[in-house]
Write an enzyme that holds these catalytic residues in place. Structure first.
Site, short mmCIF file in Angstrom:
data_model
loop_
_atom_site.label_atom_id
_atom_site.label_comp_id
_atom_site.label_asym_id
_atom_site.label_seq_id
_atom_site.Cartn_x
_atom_site.Cartn_y
_atom_site.Cartn_z
N HIS A 39 45.21 41.66 44.46
CA HIS A 39 46.17 40.56 44.69
C HIS A 39 47.59 41.10 44.88
O HIS A 39 48.33 40.65 45.74
CB HIS A 39 46.21 39.61 43.49
CG HIS A 39 44.91 38.93 43.18
ND1 HIS A 39 44.16 39.24 42.09
CD2 HIS A 39 44.24 37.95 43.83
CE1 HIS A 39 43.08 38.48 42.05
NE2 HIS A 39 43.10 37.69 43.10
N LYS A 151 38.17 41.53 51.25
CA LYS A 151 36.97 41.58 50.39
C LYS A 151 36.16 40.29 50.55
O LYS A 151 34.94 40.33 50.62
CB LYS A 151 37.36 41.78 48.94
CG LYS A 151 36.13 41.79 48.09
CD LYS A 151 36.40 42.28 46.70
CE LYS A 151 35.33 41.76 45.80
NZ LYS A 151 35.55 40.35 45.47
N VAL A 178 41.07 46.53 48.07
CA VAL A 178 41.56 47.59 47.18
C VAL A 178 40.42 47.97 46.24
O VAL A 178 39.72 47.09 45.72
CB VAL A 178 42.80 47.11 46.39
CG1 VAL A 178 43.28 48.19 45.43
CG2 VAL A 178 43.91 46.72 47.36
N SER A 188 38.12 39.95 40.06
CA SER A 188 38.33 39.38 38.72
C SER A 188 37.01 39.40 37.95
O SER A 188 37.00 39.37 36.72
CB SER A 188 38.84 37.95 38.83
OG SER A 188 39.92 37.92 39.72
#
Ligand code: PAF
Length: 292
Positions: A39, A151, A178, A188
């Protein structure tokens, strides 16, 4: 240093209106919080491109498939705000579910085509929930540019399609996934993995990259993906939802590597569903071989 927080559309719009009066360009980075380096890379990219950056934090109930998943989703507003402040993001917008979807809310934005298959096949209603909230966030922020991670590659296509179809004047910028040092795509959901699952998790990315390299080198798409499925299962993943090569441009299924593609996977490690994808830009050699 703190990041200002807007909790209502009125507060958000007042801030944006003031920026607009000064001729400033505005970006939005939509998130559901529990911010990680993925993020933050979107926020940094946004800060490089525009004058003012809005980060939104809303755990959108409409895009969850189960109440348990929604309840288990991490809510870390305080930590998220602390991560954003030093970067220089300008506003954190944290709307309330009752304001986003008040009594009587009756509109669904539903994108066809690119939602077929992949996550769309396994998460009924998910992309309707995503499209509906993203359309609202675009209209509430009035941003010039929005940043999304690659992603969630199918989501990226959904968002591009809806902005185009609804004539929302916003540029969609995609940023690369990433990864942790061992290759695991940041998510997450990674926090839910047990230590032994966390050790096994990066094998998914390794297998994906290996399969992509073999296909790019001329190996058969279907045979390579069959072998990769066995390798994913052997790595400890209990269920593979999909492992497919799709066209980069429109997500059409590909059985030959004859144009730029994406190799996409979703698989479960214990109770945690992980997704990943790798770009396969067309190479002259591969195209020639496929066409021969
Ligand atoms: O990618 C996400 O975190 C969410 O799907 C999004 C785009 C913020 C919409 O809720």
């Amino acid at each position: 240093m703190r990041i200002p927080i807007a909790r209502t559309v009125a507060e958000l719009r007042a801030a944006v209106a003031a920026w607009r009066q000064n001729g400033l360009k505005v970006a939005v980075v939509p998130t559901m919080g529990a911010l990680h380096e993925g993020h933050l890379s979107l926020v940094r990219a946004a800060l490089e491109k525009v004058d003012r950056v809005i980060v939104t934090l809303f755990v959108n109930p409409k895009q969850f498939n189960s109440a348990a998943d929604l309840a288990a989703y991490p809510r870390t507003e305080h930590e998220d705000a602390a991560k954003l402040a030093p970067l220089g993001a300008h506003i954190l917008y944290v709307p309330d579910a009752a304001d986003m979807y008040p009594e009587g809310f009756a509109t669904t934005v539903s994108v066809n085509g690119v939602t077929e298959g992949l996550c769309g096949a396994y998460r009924p209603g998910h992309f309707d929930g995503v499209a509906t909230v993203v359309a609202k966030l675009f209209l509430q922020t009035g941003a010039d540019v929005a940043f999304f991670g690659e992603k969630d590659f199918q989501q990226l296509h959904v968002v591009r399609r809806l902005a185009r179809d609804l004539d929302i004047p916003i540029e969609i910028v995609a940023c690369p996934t990433v990864r942790e040092e061992d290759g695991l795509a940041m998510s997450s959901r990674n926090a839910r993995l047990s230590p032994s699952q966390r050790q096994a998790a990066p094998k998914l990315a390794a297998i994906l990259f290996e399969a992509a390299a073999r296909i790019a080198g001329g190996a058969s798409v279907d045979a390579t993906l069959d072998e990769a499925r066995s390798a994913i299962a052997a790595a400890g993943y209990v269920r593979i939802e999909y492992l497919e090569l799709r066209a980069e441009e429109d997500l059409a299924p590909m059985h030959m590597f004859d144009r730029p593609g994406r190799l996409l996977v979703a698989a479960w490690l214990g109770d945690t569903r992980l997704i990943d994808n790798v770009a396969m830009p067309a190479r002259q050699g591969a195209i020639t071989r496929a066409a021969a």
